[in-house]
Structure formats: C-alpha cells, structure tokens
Design an enzyme around this catalytic site. Structure first.
Site, PDB file in Angstrom:
ATOM      1  N   HIS A 149      -1.930  -6.014   1.099  1.00 59.54           N
ATOM      2  CA  HIS A 149      -2.951  -6.107   1.104  1.00 59.54           C
ATOM      3  C   HIS A 149      -2.336  -7.838   0.678  1.00 59.54           C
ATOM      4  O   HIS A 149      -1.812  -7.830  -0.343  1.00 59.54           O
ATOM      5  CB  HIS A 149      -3.718  -5.682   0.044  1.00 59.54           C
ATOM      6  CG  HIS A 149      -4.667  -6.715  -0.314  1.00 59.54           C
ATOM      7  ND1 HIS A 149      -5.889  -6.683   0.202  1.00 59.54           N
ATOM      8  CD2 HIS A 149      -5.059  -7.381  -1.395  1.00 59.54           C
ATOM      9  CE1 HIS A 149      -6.494  -7.814  -0.649  1.00 59.54           C
ATOM     10  NE2 HIS A 149      -5.999  -8.040  -1.310  1.00 59.54           N
ATOM     11  N   PHE A 162     -15.527   2.347   7.245  1.00 58.57           N
ATOM     12  CA  PHE A 162     -14.164   2.624   6.800  1.00 58.57           C
ATOM     13  C   PHE A 162     -14.583   2.841   5.058  1.00 58.57           C
ATOM     14  O   PHE A 162     -12.870   3.549   4.909  1.00 58.57           O
ATOM     15  CB  PHE A 162     -12.989   1.690   7.937  1.00 58.57           C
ATOM     16  CG  PHE A 162     -13.682   0.409   7.803  1.00 58.57           C
ATOM     17  CD1 PHE A 162     -12.659  -0.262   5.503  1.00 58.57           C
ATOM     18  CD2 PHE A 162     -14.306  -0.397   8.061  1.00 58.57           C
ATOM     19  CE1 PHE A 162     -12.965  -1.525   5.806  1.00 58.57           C
ATOM     20  CE2 PHE A 162     -14.109  -1.820   7.800  1.00 58.57           C
ATOM     21  CZ  PHE A 162     -14.040  -2.133   6.942  1.00 58.57           C
ATOM     22  N   THR A 171      -5.287  -7.939  10.534  1.00 64.93           N
ATOM     23  CA  THR A 171      -5.752  -7.174  10.181  1.00 64.93           C
ATOM     24  C   THR A 171      -5.184  -5.498  10.765  1.00 64.93           C
ATOM     25  O   THR A 171      -4.693  -4.896  10.155  1.00 64.93           O
ATOM     26  CB  THR A 171      -7.006  -6.801   9.496  1.00 64.93           C
ATOM     27  OG1 THR A 171      -7.342  -7.870   8.842  1.00 64.93           O
ATOM     28  CG2 THR A 171      -7.574  -5.544   8.865  1.00 64.93           C
ATOM     29  N   ASN A 218      -1.839  -0.162   6.896  1.00 67.27           N
ATOM     30  CA  ASN A 218      -1.382  -1.797   7.725  1.00 67.27           C
ATOM     31  C   ASN A 218      -0.490  -2.110   6.357  1.00 67.27           C
ATOM     32  O   ASN A 218      -0.099  -3.210   6.290  1.00 67.27           O
ATOM     33  CB  ASN A 218      -2.472  -2.419   8.287  1.00 67.27           C
ATOM     34  CG  ASN A 218      -3.378  -2.814   6.742  1.00 67.27           C
ATOM     35  OD1 ASN A 218      -3.747  -1.984   5.993  1.00 67.27           O
ATOM     36  ND2 ASN A 218      -4.623  -3.746   7.622  1.00 67.27           N
ATOM     37  N   LYS A 220       0.664  -1.167  -0.094  1.00 71.48           N
ATOM     38  CA  LYS A 220       0.330   0.040   0.067  1.00 71.48           C
ATOM     39  C   LYS A 220       0.341   1.373  -0.287  1.00 71.48           C
ATOM     40  O   LYS A 220       2.467   1.158   0.442  1.00 71.48           O
ATOM     41  CB  LYS A 220      -0.747  -0.149   0.559  1.00 71.48           C
ATOM     42  CG  LYS A 220      -1.714  -1.248   1.253  1.00 71.48           C
ATOM     43  CD  LYS A 220      -2.510  -1.214   2.463  1.00 71.48           C
ATOM     44  CE  LYS A 220      -3.730  -2.630   2.462  1.00 71.48           C
ATOM     45  NZ  LYS A 220      -4.635  -2.046   3.717  1.00 71.48           N
ATOM     46  N   ARG A 231       2.472  -6.679   9.079  1.00 67.37           N
ATOM     47  CA  ARG A 231       2.246  -6.058   9.782  1.00 67.37           C
ATOM     48  C   ARG A 231       2.635  -6.087  11.704  1.00 67.37           C
ATOM     49  O   ARG A 231       2.319  -4.978  12.200  1.00 67.37           O
ATOM     50  CB  ARG A 231       0.297  -5.947   9.702  1.00 67.37           C
ATOM     51  CG  ARG A 231       0.356  -6.219   8.405  1.00 67.37           C
ATOM     52  CD  ARG A 231      -1.533  -6.615   8.313  1.00 67.37           C
ATOM     53  NE  ARG A 231      -2.351  -5.403   7.437  1.00 67.37           N
ATOM     54  CZ  ARG A 231      -3.136  -6.426   6.364  1.00 67.37           C
ATOM     55  NH1 ARG A 231      -3.642  -7.232   6.992  1.00 67.37           N
ATOM     56  NH2 ARG A 231      -3.554  -6.015   5.248  1.00 67.37           N
ATOM     57  N   GLU A 234      -8.585 -10.997  -7.604  1.00 73.65           N
ATOM     58  CA  GLU A 234      -8.210  -9.995  -7.727  1.00 73.65           C
ATOM     59  C   GLU A 234      -6.433  -9.835  -9.098  1.00 73.65           C
ATOM     60  O   GLU A 234      -6.135  -8.595  -9.714  1.00 73.65           O
ATOM     61  CB  GLU A 234      -7.340  -9.801  -6.441  1.00 73.65           C
ATOM     62  CG  GLU A 234      -7.872  -8.941  -5.573  1.00 73.65           C
ATOM     63  CD  GLU A 234      -7.771  -9.649  -4.205  1.00 73.65           C
ATOM     64  OE1 GLU A 234      -8.420  -9.466  -3.213  1.00 73.65           O
ATOM     65  OE2 GLU A 234      -6.572 -10.061  -3.734  1.00 73.65           O
ATOM     66  N   TYR A 285     -12.036  -3.100  -3.311  1.00 71.20           N
ATOM     67  CA  TYR A 285     -12.184  -3.775  -2.072  1.00 71.20           C
ATOM     68  C   TYR A 285     -13.765  -3.580  -2.255  1.00 71.20           C
ATOM     69  O   TYR A 285     -14.406  -3.244  -0.760  1.00 71.20           O
ATOM     70  CB  TYR A 285     -12.368  -2.142  -1.430  1.00 71.20           C
ATOM     71  CG  TYR A 285     -10.434  -2.179  -0.933  1.00 71.20           C
ATOM     72  CD1 TYR A 285     -10.175  -3.746   0.582  1.00 71.20           C
ATOM     73  CD2 TYR A 285      -9.481  -1.410  -0.557  1.00 71.20           C
ATOM     74  CE1 TYR A 285      -9.036  -3.945   0.155  1.00 71.20           C
ATOM     75  CE2 TYR A 285      -8.503  -1.443  -0.610  1.00 71.20           C
ATOM     76  CZ  TYR A 285      -8.180  -2.877   0.858  1.00 71.20           C
ATOM     77  OH  TYR A 285      -7.266  -2.836   0.745  1.00 71.20           O
TER      78      TYR A 285
HETATM   79  P1  DAT Z   1      -7.121  -7.339   5.745  1.00 76.26           P
HETATM   80  O1  DAT Z   1      -6.379  -6.427   4.805  1.00 76.26           O
HETATM   81  O2  DAT Z   1      -6.501  -8.582   6.279  1.00 76.26           O
HETATM   82  O3  DAT Z   1      -7.583  -8.606   4.810  1.00 76.26           O
HETATM   83  P2  DAT Z   1     -10.230  -7.102   5.028  1.00 76.26           P
HETATM   84  O4  DAT Z   1      -9.786  -7.062   3.650  1.00 76.26           O
HETATM   85  O5  DAT Z   1     -10.967  -7.243   6.481  1.00 76.26           O
HETATM   86  O6  DAT Z   1      -8.494  -6.751   5.620  1.00 76.26           O
HETATM   87  O7  DAT Z   1     -10.622  -4.720   5.649  1.00 76.26           O
HETATM   88  C1  DAT Z   1      -9.474  -4.479   3.950  1.00 76.26           C
HETATM   89  C2  DAT Z   1      -8.534  -2.980   4.989  1.00 76.26           C
HETATM   90  O8  DAT Z   1      -9.999  -1.997   4.921  1.00 76.26           O
HETATM   91  C3  DAT Z   1      -7.855  -3.118   6.507  1.00 76.26           C
HETATM   92  O9  DAT Z   1      -6.385  -4.109   5.458  1.00 76.26           O
HETATM   93  C4  DAT Z   1      -7.641  -2.597   6.507  1.00 76.26           C
HETATM   94  C5  DAT Z   1      -9.062  -1.739   6.400  1.00 76.26           C
HETATM   95  N1  DAT Z   1     -10.262  -2.330   7.738  1.00 76.26           N
HETATM   96  C6  DAT Z   1      -9.918  -3.076   8.692  1.00 76.26           C
HETATM   97  N2  DAT Z   1     -11.122  -3.523   9.005  1.00 76.26           N
HETATM   98  C7  DAT Z   1     -11.775  -1.928   9.293  1.00 76.26           C
HETATM   99  C8  DAT Z   1     -11.919  -1.480  10.260  1.00 76.26           C
HETATM  100  N3  DAT Z   1     -12.995  -1.832  11.645  1.00 76.26           N
HETATM  101  N4  DAT Z   1     -11.771   0.315  10.523  1.00 76.26           N
HETATM  102  C9  DAT Z   1     -10.758   0.195   9.618  1.00 76.26           C
HETATM  103  N5  DAT Z   1     -10.296  -0.231   8.751  1.00 76.26           N
HETATM  104  C10 DAT Z   1     -10.569  -0.990   8.531  1.00 76.26           C
HETATM  105 MG    MG Z   2      -8.964  -8.441   2.915  1.00 79.01          MG
END
Ligand code: DAT
Ligand code: MG
Length: 148
Positions: free
Chosen positions: A115, A57, A91, A112, A9, A102, A126, A49
């Site tokens: 991805h 968020f 995450t 973080n 990222k 992370r 993807e 996404y």
């Molecule tokens: P990951 O990146 O571990 O696959 P995810 O797909 O659930 O996690 O979410 C994508 C991104 O969105 C994640 O890297 C950070 C952000 N994110 C996820 N849950 C969040 C939350 N509760 N508050 C803020 N940002 C969040």
């Molecule tokens: Mg994810």
C-alpha cells in the site's frame, strides 16, 4: 520535507519481499523515518480503508489486511507520495508495469503486496493513524549527494 505512508501487506511479508521493497525505496534516495511490523485488527483495517467502505471488495480487502503481520513505514523525500506510487505500480497488477513492485511481484488486485498513500493529505492522515507515537527524527548525512 514530504512524507508518505507505505505498508507491506501480509502477502508481501509472507513471501519474503520486505527487504526487496525497503531496498527499492532506500536505493532511490528516500529516507526511512518510521518502521514497524504489526498485526492490525478488523476495526483498524476498516479505519485505514474507510474511504472504500462502500465498495463490494471492502470486506475481502479488510480480511486480507488482517490475515497476518504487515510492515508499516514512513518514507521521506521530494515528491515521495507520487514517486512512491510509481515505484509501487498500478492498483491492478495486470496493469502494473514491469519494474514496479506490483508489476514484478503481484498478479491479482486482492494480493497486490503493498500500500502507498495516494495524496499528501492521505499520507498525513495515514501516518497519524499508523504512527500515533510519532516517527524517527534523523537526517541523512548523504543529503547533499542526493539533492543539489
Ligand atoms: P491502491 O492500493 O492502488 O491505492 P485503492 O486505494 O483504490 O488502490 O484500493 C485499495 C486496495 O483495494 C487495492 O490495493 C486493492 C483493492 N482493490 C481496489 N480496487 C479493487 C477492485 N476493483 N476489486 C478488488 N480489489 C480492489
Ligand atoms: Mg489507495
């Protein structure tokens, strides 16, 4: 063999973590099959996404991903989807173990660093989204030293 999509990222790029992150996947024994630095626009980030579009968020997440160049990669190897997620860590960096990317390099969810696809099916989608031109076709000569 199994493939996953990994994306460094904008914060990971700005903080100079590209080499370190590539190194962790490379040293593990996974094969780099696609690699490019690129800027993504808002609609592309929203598509990537899309599953999270209803989350509060989501707008902030999209702004973050488009805030600078990212490094998009395809890595290949046995169980690379699940193992890649382990290398990345949880995450929320508050829950990511030290030794994970992370866990070592991030503090908050909104920065973080990286991805990684969460399933073989998302990896397939993807990779198709990020690498419509296709990926590199090569086989490592180290294969018999990494797999029995
Ligand atoms: P990951 O990146 O571990 O696959 P995810 O797909 O659930 O996690 O979410 C994508 C991104 O969105 C994640 O890297 C950070 C952000 N994110 C996820 N849950 C969040 C939350 N509760 N508050 C803020 N940002 C969040
Ligand atoms: Mg994810």
């Amino acid at each position: 063999m199994e493939q996953t999509f990994i994306m460094i990222k904008p914060d990971g790029v700005q903080r100079g973590l590209v080499g370190e992150i590539i190194s962790r996947f490379e040293k593990k024994g996974f094969y780099l099959k696609g690699l490019k630095m690129m800027n993504v626009d808002r609609s592309f980030a929203q598509k990537h996404y899309a599953d999270l579009s209803a989350k509060p968020f989501f707008p902030g997440l999209v702004e973050y991903v488009i805030s600078g160049p990212v490094v998009a990669m395809v890595w290949e190897g046995k169980n690379v989807v699940v193992t890649g997620r382990k290398i990345i860590g949880a995450t929320n960096p508050s829950d990511s173990s030290p030794g994970t990317i992370r866990g070592d390099y991030a503090i908050v969810m909104g920065r973080n660093v990286i991805h990684g696809s969460d399933s073989i099916e998302s990896a397939r989608k993807e990779i198709a989204l990020w690498f419509p031109e296709g990926i590199a076709d090569w086989q490592s000569n180290l294969h018999p030293w990494i797999y029995e």
